[in-house]
Scaffold this motif. Structure first.
Motif, mmCIF file in Angstrom:
data_model
loop_
_atom_site.group_PDB
_atom_site.id
_atom_site.type_symbol
_atom_site.label_atom_id
_atom_site.label_comp_id
_atom_site.label_asym_id
_atom_site.label_seq_id
_atom_site.Cartn_x
_atom_site.Cartn_y
_atom_site.Cartn_z
ATOM 1 N N ARG A 99 -48.983 -39.470 -38.387
ATOM 2 C CA ARG A 99 -50.047 -40.542 -39.047
ATOM 3 C C ARG A 99 -50.098 -40.413 -40.532
ATOM 4 O O ARG A 99 -50.008 -41.337 -41.356
ATOM 5 C CB ARG A 99 -51.196 -40.702 -38.068
ATOM 6 C CG ARG A 99 -51.143 -41.086 -36.638
ATOM 7 C CD ARG A 99 -52.444 -41.213 -36.174
ATOM 8 N NE ARG A 99 -52.226 -41.509 -34.826
ATOM 9 C CZ ARG A 99 -51.894 -42.538 -34.340
ATOM 10 N NH1 ARG A 99 -51.698 -43.666 -35.085
ATOM 11 N NH2 ARG A 99 -51.771 -42.904 -33.095
ATOM 12 N N THR A 154 -46.837 -41.251 -42.333
ATOM 13 C CA THR A 154 -46.633 -42.597 -41.857
ATOM 14 C C THR A 154 -47.497 -43.325 -43.249
ATOM 15 O O THR A 154 -46.879 -44.220 -44.040
ATOM 16 C CB THR A 154 -47.030 -43.275 -40.742
ATOM 17 O OG1 THR A 154 -46.281 -42.796 -39.818
ATOM 18 C CG2 THR A 154 -46.712 -44.935 -40.719
ATOM 19 N N THR A 155 -48.781 -42.941 -43.448
ATOM 20 C CA THR A 155 -49.477 -43.417 -44.340
ATOM 21 C C THR A 155 -49.059 -43.371 -45.607
ATOM 22 O O THR A 155 -49.010 -44.162 -46.629
ATOM 23 C CB THR A 155 -51.136 -43.141 -44.205
ATOM 24 O OG1 THR A 155 -51.603 -43.475 -43.028
ATOM 25 C CG2 THR A 155 -51.953 -43.383 -45.202
ATOM 26 N N HIS A 205 -45.851 -45.374 -46.433
ATOM 27 C CA HIS A 205 -46.101 -46.794 -46.553
ATOM 28 C C HIS A 205 -46.838 -46.969 -47.959
ATOM 29 O O HIS A 205 -46.274 -47.888 -48.545
ATOM 30 C CB HIS A 205 -47.132 -47.041 -45.518
ATOM 31 C CG HIS A 205 -47.464 -48.458 -45.659
ATOM 32 N ND1 HIS A 205 -46.595 -49.488 -45.095
ATOM 33 C CD2 HIS A 205 -48.680 -49.078 -45.887
ATOM 34 C CE1 HIS A 205 -47.180 -50.827 -45.587
ATOM 35 N NE2 HIS A 205 -48.403 -50.609 -45.866
ATOM 36 N N ALA A 238 -54.333 -43.367 -50.502
ATOM 37 C CA ALA A 238 -54.190 -43.862 -49.330
ATOM 38 C C ALA A 238 -54.447 -43.143 -48.152
ATOM 39 O O ALA A 238 -55.066 -43.105 -47.164
ATOM 40 C CB ALA A 238 -52.788 -44.596 -49.114
ATOM 41 N N VAL A 239 -53.846 -41.605 -48.324
ATOM 42 C CA VAL A 239 -53.977 -40.893 -47.088
ATOM 43 C C VAL A 239 -55.675 -40.141 -47.339
ATOM 44 O O VAL A 239 -56.126 -40.100 -46.041
ATOM 45 C CB VAL A 239 -53.281 -39.361 -47.550
ATOM 46 C CG1 VAL A 239 -53.693 -38.438 -46.621
ATOM 47 C CG2 VAL A 239 -51.531 -39.873 -47.183
ATOM 48 N N LYS A 247 -57.632 -43.275 -45.585
ATOM 49 C CA LYS A 247 -57.555 -43.334 -44.132
ATOM 50 C C LYS A 247 -57.773 -42.129 -43.335
ATOM 51 O O LYS A 247 -58.294 -42.204 -42.285
ATOM 52 C CB LYS A 247 -56.011 -43.914 -43.761
ATOM 53 C CG LYS A 247 -55.953 -44.492 -42.465
ATOM 54 C CD LYS A 247 -54.499 -45.304 -42.450
ATOM 55 C CE LYS A 247 -54.505 -45.784 -41.112
ATOM 56 N NZ LYS A 247 -52.980 -46.797 -40.853
ATOM 57 N N HIS A 248 -57.437 -41.019 -43.993
ATOM 58 C CA HIS A 248 -57.302 -39.932 -42.780
ATOM 59 C C HIS A 248 -58.098 -38.555 -43.373
ATOM 60 O O HIS A 248 -58.097 -37.517 -42.859
ATOM 61 C CB HIS A 248 -55.806 -39.396 -42.738
ATOM 62 C CG HIS A 248 -54.951 -40.162 -42.060
ATOM 63 N ND1 HIS A 248 -55.070 -40.919 -40.850
ATOM 64 C CD2 HIS A 248 -53.849 -41.070 -42.858
ATOM 65 C CE1 HIS A 248 -54.116 -41.813 -40.676
ATOM 66 N NE2 HIS A 248 -53.471 -41.826 -41.791
#
Length: 440
Positions: free
Chosen positions: A138, A141-142, A145, A257-258, A261-262
């Motif tokens: 995941r 993917t992030t 993207h 972004a990572v 989100k994570h």
């Protein structure tokens, strides 16, 4: 049939009928009550069943019988009543089972008691069920993207270059040769020549995320024979400084972004924070890097002067101490270390307009300004033992006009490995390929 709800969406759902589906993580089969921890692609939750067959003479409990026969890894669908209960340690909720359907029973896992990386890679599809692995991909993917978003927002064109080539793009010693009808072909070591071709084509700025192949018999934690290469190339650069500026902005966007989100999940699963680096990244010429290492009691043993893994690690320690930074560009590599197509310094022909990017003590990328003057390029090729006639198609790019340009190639698995502080790219590659691994 009730619509399936992902486990990650259960906390926001109201108490009442629900259907979840996934695989069995654990079973606790007690005399009066049974617990099943069910895991799906989004998380894990506790399922509960109160047995009705505990009294002597009571009717058989079909649900209890199914649960008693469950093995770890069995895929099931559960319909029941969702109940929020803060006393439940796993997520503060549970599902009281009304009906359970076995979609596919599982044998006992061959890696349940064996955590060696080689054994786990033999059974990678089972190893990937671990929540840490789910999170890893995941995160990947992030990251990708966010990179694509940055590129597209900055007017880059995505290209897909061929992986079958008629000649080498880098070193012939690292080529995989394959039968190709009546002749031979080679698996591409990088998209180098073809992303450069986009410059005389007038594309301006291009990127690609695709496989690359290296016939390198290395068994280190950072090498693979097949890997995903993240590449970009831009026109009208004045030096490799322009490439570095693009590269660092891209990574800041991706890591931002990572983290957003994570970040919390990564810290919980891997025990490491995600740090968004500040701009600009530190830049240290290779000669200065050697001086720094020598002053700290380490001499790089390589005859060509390129940094070895220990040198990279020690330089990163210095950068962390002096700059508080996880990244560093090592610049101005000697001609002997670099390929023929790297441009040389205008005021020092022994050095190239190139760099390596280190992240947490390991090289993740090489970038450079390319030599775009065909007469100079031919001389540099011959100096490196490359016959320009063998690469006629490549040299043709430069005979019909090409702007000054540069770019980088970056190993995706190395970035993920270092981001998550994992010991090997084997842990963060979906299906690893190395000198002795072609399966699964």
């Amino acid at each position: 049939m009730t619509h399936r709800t992902l486990i990650k969406d259960l906390p926001a759902a109201i108490d009442g009928p629900v259907r979840v589906a996934g695989w069995v993580d654990t079973v606790r089969d007690q005399k009066k009550i049974q617990f099943v921890v069910l895991r799906d692609e989004s998380g894990a939750a506790q399922m509960l069943h109160l047995r009705t067959d505990v009294e002597e003479g009571s009717e058989p409990d079909a649900v209890a019988a199914i649960i008693s026969g469950l093995t770890a890894g069995t895929f099931v669908s559960v319909e029941g009543e969702l109940k929020h209960d803060e006393r439940v340690k796993l997520g503060g909720l549970e599902v009281v089972i009304g009906a359970i359907d076995v979609a596919a029973a599982a044998l006992d896992s061959p890696i349940a008691d064996d955590s060696s990386i080689d054994k786990r890679l033999d059974w990678r599809f089972l190893d990937l069920r671990r929540p840490e692995q789910n999170l890893t991909f995941r995160v990947q993917t992030t990251l990708l993207h966010a990179m694509r978003t940055w590129w597209v927002e900055h007017d880059f064109i995505e290209i897909h270059t061929p992986k079958l080539m008629a000649s080498a793009s880098e070193s012939r010693a690292e080529l995989f040769e394959v039968e190709y009808f009546e002749t031979k072909a080679y698996l591409a070591q990088s998209p180098q020549f073809f992303k450069q071709m986009a410059q005389p084509a007038g594309f301006g700025k291009v990127f690609e995320v695709a496989p690359a192949f290296r016939a390198d018999p290395s068994f280190t934690s950072r090498h693979a024979t097949e890997f995903i290469s993240v590449d970009a190339e831009i026109s009208w650069v004045e030096s490799h400084d322009d490439v570095m500026a693009m590269h660092e902005q891209l990574l800041v966007a991706a890591l931002t972004a990572v983290k957003e989100k994570h970040g919390a999940e990564i810290e919980a699963a891997f025990g490491v924070p995600v740090t968004v680096p500040t701009l600009p990244f530190p830049r240290i010429p290779l000669a200065e890097a050697h001086s720094i290492l020598n002053s700290r009691g380490y001499t790089v043993p390589r005859a060509d002067g390129d940094l070895d893994p220990e040198g990279e690690r020690r330089l990163a320690e210095y950068v962390k101490e002096e700059y508080g930074h996880e990244f560093v560009f090592v610049t101005d590599y000697a001609v002997g270390i670099r390929p023929f197509y790297h441009m040389r310094h205008a005021d020092d022909p022994t050095l190239t307009n190139s760099y390596d990017l280190l992240f947490n003590g390991t090289e993740i990328s090489t970038g450079a300004q390319r030599e775009h003057r065909v007469d100079v390029l031919e001389v540099q090729a011959r100096e490196k033992g490359v016959d320009p006639e063998e690469l006629g198609f490549y040299f043709d790019f430069f005979r019909y006009g090409v702007p000054p340009h540069g770019g980088f190639g970056m190993g995706l698995s190395r970035v993920i490995m270092l981001l998550l502080h994992q010991p090997s790219i084997r842990e963060v590659t979906y299906l690893f390929r190395g000198p002795n691994r072609l399966l699964p």
